[in-house]
Write an enzyme that holds these catalytic residues in place. Structure first.
Site, PDB file in Angstrom:
ATOM      1  N   TRP A  35       0.856  -1.182   0.000  1.00  0.00           N
ATOM      2  CA  TRP A  35       0.000   0.000   0.000  1.00  0.00           C
ATOM      3  C   TRP A  35       0.899   1.240   0.000  1.00  0.00           C
ATOM      4  O   TRP A  35       1.876   1.292   0.752  1.00  0.00           O
ATOM      5  CB  TRP A  35      -0.903   0.012   1.250  1.00  0.00           C
ATOM      6  CG  TRP A  35      -1.644   1.307   1.374  1.00  0.00           C
ATOM      7  CD1 TRP A  35      -2.745   1.680   0.654  1.00  0.00           C
ATOM      8  CD2 TRP A  35      -1.310   2.416   2.209  1.00  0.00           C
ATOM      9  NE1 TRP A  35      -3.114   2.957   1.008  1.00  0.00           N
ATOM     10  CE2 TRP A  35      -2.254   3.439   1.962  1.00  0.00           C
ATOM     11  CE3 TRP A  35      -0.305   2.653   3.143  1.00  0.00           C
ATOM     12  CZ2 TRP A  35      -2.228   4.663   2.610  1.00  0.00           C
ATOM     13  CZ3 TRP A  35      -0.266   3.888   3.789  1.00  0.00           C
ATOM     14  CH2 TRP A  35      -1.224   4.879   3.527  1.00  0.00           C
ATOM     15  N   ASP A  92     -15.641  12.721  -1.942  1.00  0.00           N
ATOM     16  CA  ASP A  92     -15.101  11.396  -1.600  1.00  0.00           C
ATOM     17  C   ASP A  92     -15.915  10.778  -0.466  1.00  0.00           C
ATOM     18  O   ASP A  92     -17.060  11.166  -0.196  1.00  0.00           O
ATOM     19  CB  ASP A  92     -13.604  11.546  -1.256  1.00  0.00           C
ATOM     20  CG  ASP A  92     -12.794  10.308  -1.586  1.00  0.00           C
ATOM     21  OD1 ASP A  92     -12.789   9.382  -0.763  1.00  0.00           O
ATOM     22  OD2 ASP A  92     -12.176  10.254  -2.671  1.00  0.00           O
ATOM     23  N   ASP A  93     -15.310   9.852   0.215  1.00  0.00           N
ATOM     24  CA  ASP A  93     -15.940   9.071   1.277  1.00  0.00           C
ATOM     25  C   ASP A  93     -16.606   9.962   2.333  1.00  0.00           C
ATOM     26  O   ASP A  93     -16.075  11.012   2.689  1.00  0.00           O
ATOM     27  CB  ASP A  93     -14.829   8.225   1.928  1.00  0.00           C
ATOM     28  CG  ASP A  93     -15.383   7.122   2.788  1.00  0.00           C
ATOM     29  OD1 ASP A  93     -16.614   7.048   2.950  1.00  0.00           O
ATOM     30  OD2 ASP A  93     -14.564   6.322   3.288  1.00  0.00           O
ATOM     31  N   ARG A 103     -10.020  -2.371   8.103  1.00  0.00           N
ATOM     32  CA  ARG A 103     -10.561  -1.009   8.117  1.00  0.00           C
ATOM     33  C   ARG A 103     -12.028  -1.042   8.582  1.00  0.00           C
ATOM     34  O   ARG A 103     -12.873  -0.361   8.023  1.00  0.00           O
ATOM     35  CB  ARG A 103     -10.470  -0.411   6.712  1.00  0.00           C
ATOM     36  CG  ARG A 103     -10.309   1.100   6.696  1.00  0.00           C
ATOM     37  CD  ARG A 103     -10.511   1.643   5.300  1.00  0.00           C
ATOM     38  NE  ARG A 103     -10.183   3.060   5.243  1.00  0.00           N
ATOM     39  CZ  ARG A 103     -10.781   3.920   4.450  1.00  0.00           C
ATOM     40  NH1 ARG A 103     -11.727   3.526   3.640  1.00  0.00           N
ATOM     41  NH2 ARG A 103     -10.421   5.189   4.443  1.00  0.00           N
ATOM     42  N   LYS A 111     -15.878   7.589  -8.519  1.00  0.00           N
ATOM     43  CA  LYS A 111     -14.660   6.919  -8.048  1.00  0.00           C
ATOM     44  C   LYS A 111     -15.106   5.662  -7.303  1.00  0.00           C
ATOM     45  O   LYS A 111     -15.729   5.742  -6.250  1.00  0.00           O
ATOM     46  CB  LYS A 111     -13.881   7.852  -7.120  1.00  0.00           C
ATOM     47  CG  LYS A 111     -12.629   7.220  -6.502  1.00  0.00           C
ATOM     48  CD  LYS A 111     -11.901   8.270  -5.647  1.00  0.00           C
ATOM     49  CE  LYS A 111     -10.772   7.677  -4.818  1.00  0.00           C
ATOM     50  NZ  LYS A 111     -10.229   8.679  -3.885  1.00  0.00           N
ATOM     51  N   TRP A 112     -14.785   4.518  -7.879  1.00  0.00           N
ATOM     52  CA  TRP A 112     -15.247   3.214  -7.361  1.00  0.00           C
ATOM     53  C   TRP A 112     -14.110   2.591  -6.573  1.00  0.00           C
ATOM     54  O   TRP A 112     -13.133   2.138  -7.146  1.00  0.00           O
ATOM     55  CB  TRP A 112     -15.647   2.342  -8.549  1.00  0.00           C
ATOM     56  CG  TRP A 112     -16.100   0.948  -8.255  1.00  0.00           C
ATOM     57  CD1 TRP A 112     -15.618   0.087  -7.326  1.00  0.00           C
ATOM     58  CD2 TRP A 112     -17.134   0.249  -8.945  1.00  0.00           C
ATOM     59  NE1 TRP A 112     -16.285  -1.109  -7.397  1.00  0.00           N
ATOM     60  CE2 TRP A 112     -17.223  -1.043  -8.386  1.00  0.00           C
ATOM     61  CE3 TRP A 112     -17.994   0.575 -10.007  1.00  0.00           C
ATOM     62  CZ2 TRP A 112     -18.126  -2.002  -8.842  1.00  0.00           C
ATOM     63  CZ3 TRP A 112     -18.886  -0.378 -10.458  1.00  0.00           C
ATOM     64  CH2 TRP A 112     -18.956  -1.641  -9.882  1.00  0.00           C
ATOM     65  N   ASP A 113     -14.280   2.571  -5.267  1.00  0.00           N
ATOM     66  CA  ASP A 113     -13.198   2.125  -4.388  1.00  0.00           C
ATOM     67  C   ASP A 113     -13.408   0.676  -3.951  1.00  0.00           C
ATOM     68  O   ASP A 113     -14.504   0.114  -4.086  1.00  0.00           O
ATOM     69  CB  ASP A 113     -13.165   3.054  -3.163  1.00  0.00           C
ATOM     70  CG  ASP A 113     -11.768   3.237  -2.605  1.00  0.00           C
ATOM     71  OD1 ASP A 113     -10.913   2.378  -2.863  1.00  0.00           O
ATOM     72  OD2 ASP A 113     -11.548   4.232  -1.894  1.00  0.00           O
ATOM     73  N   MET A 114     -12.381   0.074  -3.398  1.00  0.00           N
ATOM     74  CA  MET A 114     -12.438  -1.302  -2.876  1.00  0.00           C
ATOM     75  C   MET A 114     -11.286  -1.404  -1.891  1.00  0.00           C
ATOM     76  O   MET A 114     -10.151  -1.436  -2.293  1.00  0.00           O
ATOM     77  CB  MET A 114     -12.253  -2.268  -4.052  1.00  0.00           C
ATOM     78  CG  MET A 114     -12.505  -3.720  -3.789  1.00  0.00           C
ATOM     79  SD  MET A 114     -11.111  -4.479  -2.935  1.00  0.00           S
ATOM     80  CE  MET A 114     -11.527  -6.170  -3.059  1.00  0.00           C
ATOM     81  N   CYS A 117     -10.376   2.405  -8.033  1.00  0.00           N
ATOM     82  CA  CYS A 117      -9.519   2.664  -6.881  1.00  0.00           C
ATOM     83  C   CYS A 117      -9.609   1.448  -5.981  1.00  0.00           C
ATOM     84  O   CYS A 117     -10.641   0.800  -5.928  1.00  0.00           O
ATOM     85  CB  CYS A 117     -10.026   3.912  -6.154  1.00  0.00           C
ATOM     86  SG  CYS A 117      -9.111   4.324  -4.662  1.00  0.00           S
ATOM     87  N   ASP A 147      -2.460   5.729  -3.059  1.00  0.00           N
ATOM     88  CA  ASP A 147      -2.826   6.683  -2.001  1.00  0.00           C
ATOM     89  C   ASP A 147      -1.644   7.556  -1.619  1.00  0.00           C
ATOM     90  O   ASP A 147      -1.797   8.523  -0.887  1.00  0.00           O
ATOM     91  CB  ASP A 147      -3.310   5.938  -0.753  1.00  0.00           C
ATOM     92  CG  ASP A 147      -4.798   5.635  -0.818  1.00  0.00           C
ATOM     93  OD1 ASP A 147      -5.494   6.219  -1.670  1.00  0.00           O
ATOM     94  OD2 ASP A 147      -5.268   4.807  -0.018  1.00  0.00           O
TER      95      ASP A 147
HETATM   96  C1  GLA Z   1      -9.209   4.776  -0.059  1.00  0.00           C
HETATM   97  C2  GLA Z   1      -8.867   5.570  -1.293  1.00  0.00           C
HETATM   98  C3  GLA Z   1      -8.708   7.027  -0.944  1.00  0.00           C
HETATM   99  C4  GLA Z   1      -9.972   7.534  -0.313  1.00  0.00           C
HETATM  100  C5  GLA Z   1     -10.333   6.689   0.884  1.00  0.00           C
HETATM  101  C6  GLA Z   1     -11.694   7.040   1.428  1.00  0.00           C
HETATM  102  O1  GLA Z   1      -8.144   4.725   0.821  1.00  0.00           O
HETATM  103  O2  GLA Z   1      -7.733   5.065  -1.890  1.00  0.00           O
HETATM  104  O3  GLA Z   1      -8.408   7.778  -2.086  1.00  0.00           O
HETATM  105  O4  GLA Z   1     -11.016   7.509  -1.256  1.00  0.00           O
HETATM  106  O5  GLA Z   1     -10.362   5.305   0.569  1.00  0.00           O
HETATM  107  O6  GLA Z   1     -12.057   6.268   2.497  1.00  0.00           O
END
Ligand code: GLA
Length: 748
Positions: free
Chosen positions: A199, A366-367, A443, A476-479, A526, A548
């Site tokens: 990471w 974002d989040d 997390r 932005k599709w995160d995982m 993402c 990140d």
């Molecule tokens: C991940 C993404 C970040 C951000 C956070 C939000 O870590 O890589 O860019 O969007 O989640 O929780």
């Protein structure tokens, strides 16, 4: 770009201007590999390149013949147990437990173009004349089972695209291993190039010489991973960026993978690539089939950089899809590093206002906008707007931001759930985990069981509603976690070995539905930064969050490594705060932008805390990027100097017609009494004269102009010495650590 079948010798020859790929049906009916490399003139037989040898203890296929042994023959898709002792490309089990198989050539078909792979990402053609495909069908007569090996050759690319499909016959079978492809090479004089990391340190370049036995990279984390990327290259020892023989292999897949090289004791090298066989067990009943992901083999006789350019062009133009594929990407501001979870409508609008004033085109929320999410412990799975934070709702927020002249984008993490969520309370059995036992959080979150269609359908309903209700132009599709304790609750035994691949098919199907329903939305992938930065996702999302780690100095290595396979148009790259939030390093605004220009470009910091002077600089940077983004995102990329080997590094982009280029030079630490330094540029026309200017994007200042011919710049080099007496010496007060310089070249 024909595919030729020589009937008499049963040899297949796939070739275009640059490469040849040759194999034949051997005496036992199995396909044997002959050659992959620089193009050869076609002839009736290349059989002379097959060597049959008498070797002690080798299992031989024909009585009375002691030289035909699969142990010593190069093959196309080797099995285990019929003479070959090496790691096989596939393995299957019969009802009675036997794993002995005998798949022989049955027929083949050659056709123009390339078929889609249902449910899976794959490279494609726009016109049938762009490529030809060969499908070779092998059959095991006892089982009635068939294997179809598919090979596509493109006219314009030195690549072979391979995939494999298994068809069950009369008797049910269980696939234990099903690689996408396999390549046997006649010697072992290669080094293995891989992209490895962690990471915030993704895709660092590592090179090791091949040794006897197995060397491999892999993921069993459910995503392609920060740790390894589904790519490896075999390069000759003398091959470097711009010369020498290289074979690159890339898997168009986003889940568990294995990329493995085995050197046997007679120096034959076997490369296999596909879904990782651990945790994989796929039962097939009569009438069913299993399709592997696609594997791309790219050949170059001109070094790693040439291999990368092949991947860039192929993936940018024949893997990425949709409206955004060929478009310059919007310059965005993302609020994550500006606010983290701590925001409200007022704060968002204030940030947006500043962003609009300096020319930013897209605001990304974002989040933290949904459920009651104020930290990472809750609400994943509840995709409804948090009215406490955003009282006027998403539609109105998007409108207000649109009125400022910017698009509006949103972060989602559809594959995950927190225990503190309505979704989990209603469907605790929807987690992909053995819920009878304790299972790990990461997390504070858990993976939703996307192997089940009802879970994917439910999330689809929620996300479609969110995207349909407001004017959203970017997602932005995160995982954000790896798999652990994988078990698909309520499903039978046979499903469990399929669950991990079915999960990825579920992700792809949701991506497919949403990208079809919202064709105007730009999707960015993402996964905690770059844990799923792979060709599979690129088929749905033309850009991805590279890492990140937004520190400019670290990003040089990350983006340099990422460029081994992925085009600049796919690399999310932002200017963030100084000191940096991951490393606390201080770097100049200029250096941060000079690194971030080489990607999709955006900002991720609190603009409301910056000085007027800084905002003015950013305004200049944004107009600079608007001027050059077509060149950067659509041009030809060259790695010039390696940051893994030197204190300084460089890269450049050249326009397709070679009339224009941008070159960047970075130096980590300031040496004392620095020597003279030149960087040798690439990709220019030797006989053209170029005006070379040094650019300060932020101030839109050009620090003077020099004139040089292409040959001088490429073979002599461009001086970047501190003390150069010419135009490009760096003033003493500007020198120091983390220096960067940007040069623009224009044909006179
Ligand atoms: C991940 C993404 C970040 C951000 C956070 C939000 O870590 O890589 O860019 O969007 O989640 O929780």
């Amino acid at each position: 770009m024909p595919i030729i079948f020589h009937k008499k010798t049963k040899e297949f020859h796939l070739y275009n201007e640059k490469i040849s790929y040759i194999f034949k049906i051997l005496a036992n009916g199995h396909p044997g590999h002959i050659y992959y490399g620089r193009r050869l003139t076609d002839r009736d037989s290349f059989g002379g390149m097959i060597e049959y040898a008498l070797r002690d203890m080798a299992p031989c296929a024909f009585e009375g013949n002691s030289t035909f042994s699969l142990e010593h023959l190069q093959q196309e898709y080797p099995s285990f147990g019929s003479g070959d002792m090496r790691f096989p490309a596939f393995e299957l089990e019969r009802q009675d437990g036997s794993r002995v198989v005998d798949f022989k050539y049955q027929k083949h078909e050659i056709y123009a173009g390339k078929k889609k792979l249902p449910g899976l990402p794959a490279v494609y053609v726009e016109k049938e004349t762009e490529a030809q495909t060969l499908e070779v069908t092998l059959e095991d007569a006892q089982l009635g089972a068939r294997i179809v090996l598919s090979y596509t050759i493109f006219e314009a690319f030195p690549v072979i695209a391979r995939n494999t499909c298994f068809y069950c016959g009369r008797e049910g079978i269980t696939l234990l291993n099903a690689m996408s492809g396999s390549l046997d090479l006649p010697d072992k004089d290669y080094e293995m190039v891989e992209l490895a990391g962690a990471w915030s340190r993704e895709r660092h370049v590592h090179i090791r010489p091949l040794a006897y036995g197995i060397q491999s990279i892999y993921s069993l984390r459910g995503c392609s991973s920060h740790q390894f990327n589904p790519f490896l290259a075999l390069k000759r020892k003398n091959a470097d960026e711009h010369s020498g023989e290289v074979i690159g292999a890339s898997l168009i897949y986003s889940g568990d993978f294995l990329a493995q090289v085995e050197v046997d004791n007679f120096d034959v090298t076997r490369l296999i690539m596909g879904i990782h066989p651990n945790e994989f067990r796929w039962e097939l009943r009569p009438g069913e089939h299993f399709q592997t992901p696609e594997m791309i083999l790219a050949y170059s006789e001109n070094g790693l950089n040439d291999m990368s350019q092949t991947f860039h062009k192929l993936y940018r133009t024949r893997l990425a899809r949709g409206k955004w594929r060929d478009k310059a990407r919007p310059i965005l501001i993302n609020n994550w590093e500006a606010t983290y979870f701590d925001f409200n409508e007022e704060k968002i609008l204030a940030l947006a206002q500043k962003a609009a004033e300096i020319g930013i085109e897209l605001f990304v929320l974002d989040d933290g906008w949904f459920g009651k999410r104020n930290d990472a412990t809750s609400s994943l799975g509840d995709w409804q707007v948090n009215r406490e934070k955003l009282p006027s709702g998403m539609k109105s927020l998007a409108e207000r931001i649109n009125q400022m002249g910017m698009g509006f984008g949103l972060w989602i993490e559809p594959e995950m759930v927190n225990k503190d969520s309505n979704l989990f309370r209603e469907h605790p059995d929807w987690v992909l985990a053995d819920s009878r036992r304790n299972y790990c959080h990461s997390r504070n979150q858990y993976v939703l069981d996307f192997s089940k269609s009802e879970v994917v359908d439910h999330i689809h309903g929620q996300i479609r509603k969110v995207l349909g209700e407001a004017n959203i132009s970017y997602v932005k599709w995160d995982m954000n976690r790896s798999f652990s304790e994988v078990f698909s609750n309520g499903k039978d035994r046979s499903w469990q070995g399929k669950a991990r691949h079915q999960y990825i098919l579920g992700v792809y199907s949701l991506y497919e539905r949403l990208t079809q329903e919202f064709p105007d939305i730009l999707f960015e992938s993402c996964a905690s930064g770059g844990a799923r930065f792979d060709p599979g996702i690129l088929y749905y999302a033309p850009q991805g969050w590279t890492s990140d780690d937004t520190d400019a100095v670290e990003r040089i290595k990350i983006q340099y490594g990422t460029s081994y396979v992925y085009p600049l148009s796919s690399m999310g790259s932002h200017v963030s705060a100084s000191p940096n939030h991951q490393l606390y390093r201080h770097t100049s605004l200029e250096t941060r932008a000079n690194v971030a220009y080489f990607g999709t470009f955006g900002y991720e910091l609190d603009l409301t805390e910056l000085s007027e002077e800084e905002l003015l600089t950013m305004k200049g940077q944004i107009s600079f990027m608007k001027r050059y983004r077509e060149l950067i995102q659509g041009g030809v990329f060259y790695r010039i100097k390696n940051p893994f080997e030197h204190n300084s590094s460089a890269w450049m982009v050249v326009s397709k017609d070679q009339t224009e280029a941008l070159a960047a030079y970075f130096r980590v630490l300031q040496p004392t009494q620095a020597g003279f330094e030149r960087i040798r540029l690439a990709g220019l026309r030797a006989d053209w004269e170029y005006a070379v200017t040094e650019e300060m994007g932020g101030t839109e200042q050009c620090l003077g102009e020099d004139r040089h011919f292409g040959d001088e710049l490429m073979y002599g080099g461009l001086s970047v010495s501190d003390v150069s007496s010419g135009l490009r010496g760096v003033a003493r007060e500007k020198q120091g650590d983390f220096l960067s310089r940007l040069f623009h070249l224009k044909k006179i």
